[in-house]
Write a protein that holds these residues in place. Structure first.
Motif, PDB file in Angstrom:
ATOM      1  N   GLU A 105       0.950  -1.235   0.122  1.00 15.14           N
ATOM      2  CA  GLU A 105       0.150  -0.178   0.095  1.00 15.14           C
ATOM      3  C   GLU A 105       0.920   1.238   0.085  1.00 15.14           C
ATOM      4  OE1 GLU A 105      -3.310   0.633  -0.312  1.00 15.14           O
ATOM      5  OE2 GLU A 105      -3.590  -1.417  -0.730  1.00 15.14           O
ATOM      6  N   ALA A 106       1.917   1.321   0.790  1.00 12.66           N
ATOM      7  CA  ALA A 106       2.914   2.389   0.805  1.00 12.66           C
ATOM      8  C   ALA A 106       3.411   2.539  -0.745  1.00 12.66           C
ATOM      9  CB  ALA A 106       4.038   2.124   1.702  1.00 12.66           C
ATOM     10  N   GLU A 107       3.948   1.618  -1.537  1.00  8.97           N
ATOM     11  CA  GLU A 107       4.361   1.848  -2.623  1.00  8.97           C
ATOM     12  C   GLU A 107       3.293   2.250  -3.691  1.00  8.97           C
ATOM     13  OE1 GLU A 107       7.746  -1.600  -2.982  1.00  8.97           O
ATOM     14  OE2 GLU A 107       5.844  -2.477  -3.235  1.00  8.97           O
ATOM     15  N   ILE A 108       2.096   1.771  -3.637  1.00  4.75           N
ATOM     16  CA  ILE A 108       1.056   2.243  -4.365  1.00  4.75           C
ATOM     17  C   ILE A 108       0.675   3.727  -4.191  1.00  4.75           C
ATOM     18  CG2 ILE A 108      -1.337   2.141  -4.880  1.00  4.75           C
ATOM     19  CD1 ILE A 108      -1.008  -0.935  -4.260  1.00  4.75           C
ATOM     20  N   GLU A 109       0.761   4.373  -2.760  1.00  6.16           N
ATOM     21  CA  GLU A 109       0.501   5.620  -2.732  1.00  6.16           C
ATOM     22  C   GLU A 109       1.680   6.493  -3.126  1.00  6.16           C
ATOM     23  OE1 GLU A 109      -1.312   8.745  -1.108  1.00  6.16           O
ATOM     24  OE2 GLU A 109      -2.262   6.969  -1.122  1.00  6.16           O
ATOM     25  N   ALA A 110       2.951   6.012  -2.902  1.00  2.00           N
ATOM     26  CA  ALA A 110       3.973   6.901  -3.447  1.00  2.00           C
ATOM     27  C   ALA A 110       3.799   6.765  -5.146  1.00  2.00           C
ATOM     28  CB  ALA A 110       5.135   6.091  -3.051  1.00  2.00           C
ATOM     29  N   ILE A 111       3.477   5.972  -5.534  1.00  2.00           N
ATOM     30  CA  ILE A 111       3.560   6.036  -7.069  1.00  2.00           C
ATOM     31  C   ILE A 111       2.436   6.938  -7.338  1.00  2.00           C
ATOM     32  CG2 ILE A 111       2.792   4.804  -9.312  1.00  2.00           C
ATOM     33  CD1 ILE A 111       4.147   2.280  -7.862  1.00  2.00           C
ATOM     34  N   GLU A 112       1.099   6.771  -6.724  1.00  2.00           N
ATOM     35  CA  GLU A 112      -0.196   7.658  -7.215  1.00  2.00           C
ATOM     36  C   GLU A 112       0.325   8.987  -6.820  1.00  2.00           C
ATOM     37  OE1 GLU A 112      -3.292   6.002  -5.448  1.00  2.00           O
ATOM     38  OE2 GLU A 112      -3.583   4.499  -6.940  1.00  2.00           O
ATOM     39  N   SER A 113       0.955   9.372  -5.906  1.00  2.00           N
ATOM     40  CA  SER A 113       1.147  10.914  -5.387  1.00  2.00           C
ATOM     41  C   SER A 113       2.392  11.457  -5.987  1.00  2.00           C
ATOM     42  CB  SER A 113       1.324  11.120  -3.864  1.00  2.00           C
ATOM     43  OG  SER A 113       2.528  10.368  -3.450  1.00  2.00           O
ATOM     44  N   GLY A 114       3.023  10.697  -7.031  1.00  2.00           N
ATOM     45  CA  GLY A 114       4.444  11.116  -7.439  1.00  2.00           C
ATOM     46  C   GLY A 114       5.433  11.390  -6.639  1.00  2.00           C
ATOM     47  N   GLY A 115       5.458  10.645  -5.434  1.00  2.00           N
ATOM     48  CA  GLY A 115       6.539  10.596  -4.709  1.00  2.00           C
ATOM     49  C   GLY A 115       6.249  11.523  -3.191  1.00  2.00           C
ATOM     50  N   ALA A 116       5.118  12.251  -3.471  1.00  2.00           N
ATOM     51  CA  ALA A 116       5.338  13.367  -2.466  1.00  2.00           C
ATOM     52  C   ALA A 116       4.697  12.811  -1.285  1.00  2.00           C
ATOM     53  CB  ALA A 116       4.067  14.306  -2.876  1.00  2.00           C
ATOM     54  N   SER A 117       4.077  11.588  -1.349  1.00  2.00           N
ATOM     55  CA  SER A 117       3.649  11.042  -0.042  1.00  2.00           C
ATOM     56  C   SER A 117       4.697  10.530   0.959  1.00  2.00           C
ATOM     57  CB  SER A 117       2.747   9.978  -0.220  1.00  2.00           C
ATOM     58  OG  SER A 117       3.288   8.871  -0.709  1.00  2.00           O
ATOM     59  N   LEU A 118       6.134  10.324   0.193  1.00  2.00           N
ATOM     60  CA  LEU A 118       7.288  10.034   0.957  1.00  2.00           C
ATOM     61  C   LEU A 118       7.743  10.888   1.962  1.00  2.00           C
ATOM     62  CD1 LEU A 118       9.082   8.073  -1.702  1.00  2.00           C
ATOM     63  CD2 LEU A 118       7.817   6.961   0.219  1.00  2.00           C
ATOM     64  N   PHE A 119       7.588  12.234   1.769  1.00  2.00           N
ATOM     65  CA  PHE A 119       8.009  13.575   2.301  1.00  2.00           C
ATOM     66  C   PHE A 119       7.152  13.936   3.364  1.00  2.00           C
ATOM     67  CE2 PHE A 119      10.623  13.078  -1.588  1.00  2.00           C
ATOM     68  CZ  PHE A 119      11.850  12.783  -0.915  1.00  2.00           C
ATOM     69  N   ALA A 120       5.610  13.776   3.414  1.00  2.00           N
ATOM     70  CA  ALA A 120       4.699  14.253   4.059  1.00  2.00           C
ATOM     71  C   ALA A 120       4.314  13.713   5.189  1.00  2.00           C
ATOM     72  CB  ALA A 120       3.417  14.253   3.021  1.00  2.00           C
TER      73      ALA A 120
END
Length: 120
Positions: A105-120
């Motif tokens: 789920e974390a990888e899917i979220e990172a892909i869908e957000s363009g990587g922004a969810s990794l830094f939020a």
């Protein structure tokens, strides 16, 4: 504008052709084999060429099932197709260590957000 005309009038091309342009009077248009051809000879006719030609297998089938035409019989009539030992047709047939891994789920979220969810 007049300066441009003066510059263009003095322009000389960088390419210089040697000699006068002449069209050859004798040109040989007879067909001949390509210099890199393995046989160095032309086929007698297009029909004889088709007898020997190959395109993903022989173009000429002598079997009555195929009636000498490509596509005259369905693919199932060619018989079963099985891969050789150690070869696979699909990635799903590979051993588990070589199959695709499911995304978390974390990888899917990172892909869908363009990587922004990794830094939020």
């Amino acid at each position: 504008m007049n300066a441009t005309r003066i510059l263009l009038a003095q322009r000389q091309p960088m390419i210089r052709f040697v000699g006068k342009r002449v069209i050859p009077s004798q040109i040989d248009h007879t067909p001949h084999a390509h210099p890199a051809s393995p046989s160095q000879s032309l086929p007698e006719s297009f029909a004889s060429y088709r007898q020997k030609a190959q395109q993903h297998g022989p173009l000429n089938r002598s079997s009555s099932t195929f009636a000498g035409a490509i596509g005259a019989a369905p693919g199932a009539a060619l018989g079963p197709v099985e891969p050789k030992d150690g070869f696979y047709f699909d990635r799903a047939e590979l051993p588990a260590r070589f199959q695709r891994l499911a995304f978390t789920e974390a990888e899917i979220e990172a892909i869908e957000s363009g990587g922004a969810s990794l830094f939020a």
